[in-house]
Scaffold this motif. Sequence first.
Motif, PDB file in Angstrom:
ATOM      1  N   HIS A 159      -4.152  -1.342  -8.637  1.00 10.46           N
ATOM      2  CA  HIS A 159      -5.237  -0.443  -8.269  1.00 10.46           C
ATOM      3  C   HIS A 159      -5.816  -0.843  -6.909  1.00 10.46           C
ATOM      4  O   HIS A 159      -5.968  -0.011  -6.003  1.00 10.46           O
ATOM      5  N   LYS A 160      -6.095  -2.114  -6.754  1.00 11.68           N
ATOM      6  CA  LYS A 160      -6.729  -2.609  -5.528  1.00 11.68           C
ATOM      7  C   LYS A 160      -5.791  -2.572  -4.320  1.00 11.68           C
ATOM      8  O   LYS A 160      -6.184  -2.122  -3.236  1.00 11.68           O
ATOM      9  N   LEU A 161      -4.554  -3.018  -4.533  1.00 14.62           N
ATOM     10  CA  LEU A 161      -3.645  -3.215  -3.400  1.00 14.62           C
ATOM     11  C   LEU A 161      -2.868  -1.964  -2.994  1.00 14.62           C
ATOM     12  O   LEU A 161      -2.428  -1.853  -1.853  1.00 14.62           O
ATOM     13  N   LYS A 181      -5.732   2.248  -4.297  1.00 17.42           N
ATOM     14  CA  LYS A 181      -6.967   2.466  -3.538  1.00 17.42           C
ATOM     15  C   LYS A 181      -6.707   2.564  -2.031  1.00 17.42           C
ATOM     16  O   LYS A 181      -7.630   2.798  -1.249  1.00 17.42           O
ATOM     17  N   GLN A 182      -5.449   2.391  -1.643  1.00 20.87           N
ATOM     18  CA  GLN A 182      -5.065   2.509  -0.238  1.00 20.87           C
ATOM     19  C   GLN A 182      -4.443   3.891   0.006  1.00 20.87           C
ATOM     20  O   GLN A 182      -4.094   4.596  -0.932  1.00 20.87           O
ATOM     21  N   ALA A 192      -4.952  -3.999 -12.523  1.00 21.59           N
ATOM     22  CA  ALA A 192      -6.108  -4.198 -11.645  1.00 21.59           C
ATOM     23  C   ALA A 192      -5.655  -4.472 -10.211  1.00 21.59           C
ATOM     24  O   ALA A 192      -6.235  -3.950  -9.247  1.00 21.59           O
ATOM     25  N   GLU A 193      -4.614  -5.282 -10.062  1.00 20.61           N
ATOM     26  CA  GLU A 193      -4.102  -5.598  -8.735  1.00 20.61           C
ATOM     27  C   GLU A 193      -3.395  -4.395  -8.100  1.00 20.61           C
ATOM     28  O   GLU A 193      -3.523  -4.148  -6.896  1.00 20.61           O
TER      29      GLU A 193
END
Length: 240
Positions: free
Chosen positions: A34-36, A39-40, A31-32
């Motif tokens: 993916h976010k950090l 998704k960038q 999850a982290e």
Amino acid sequence: MKITSSKAAVADITGNLLETYRLYGAEVFVAELHKLVLKQKVRFPVLEHSAMMLYQAIPAKKLLPLTDKIISLHEIGSYVYAGIILQEHLDTDLKAAISKAMEYIIEGDEWYVCDIIGERVMGYALLTKPGLTIPLLKQMTTHESKWIVRCVGVATHYAVKKGLKKEYVETMFQILLSQAQATEFHTKTGIGWGAKTVAKFHPGIISKHKEQIAGTKQWFKTKVDIGLSRTGKYANRYNS
């Protein structure tokens, strides 16, 4: 959104993510990630550096299931991670790494999934272990998935441009020729890409097979012509 091109910055993030993995497990880690990261906008070489850090830090038995979770996110960067992680597994179990790559490519069901993973796994395998890889690529030409057939051309393109020895280029071009009557769009694109690269770097091989090439479909001849035009040698000789 800013494009991240700093390996140092992503290395710091990856280091923190590895600590997250150690403390909280795979689900929180993914999850982290993916976010950090995913998704960038992060350049592929930077993603590759991060993937190498994961490979070096996480045992294989745990890393491959983790890669499945990364792939399930269906982000473009997911396929870069998978490609590098599987590339590193080629030394320990080449057939298993290629089989897993095929699984991801079929599941991804997009041309860019095929190309991202195909270059990094099948292409790298062809370049570094041609004797073991060529029979597997030949088998892939009869696969029911268009993406797996396309991947043969992708792998050829990568290995040839990186300096695959001529004797193996010759063999791969013969395999590409076996698909030169294809009609499916993505198959033609991949096989044609490989043929174009062979023509660019090894026009002598094209000259040697000019009679066979003359009997292929126009799309194949066009790709060969484009490759030859970039060498300045033997252009259109098989049509002369």
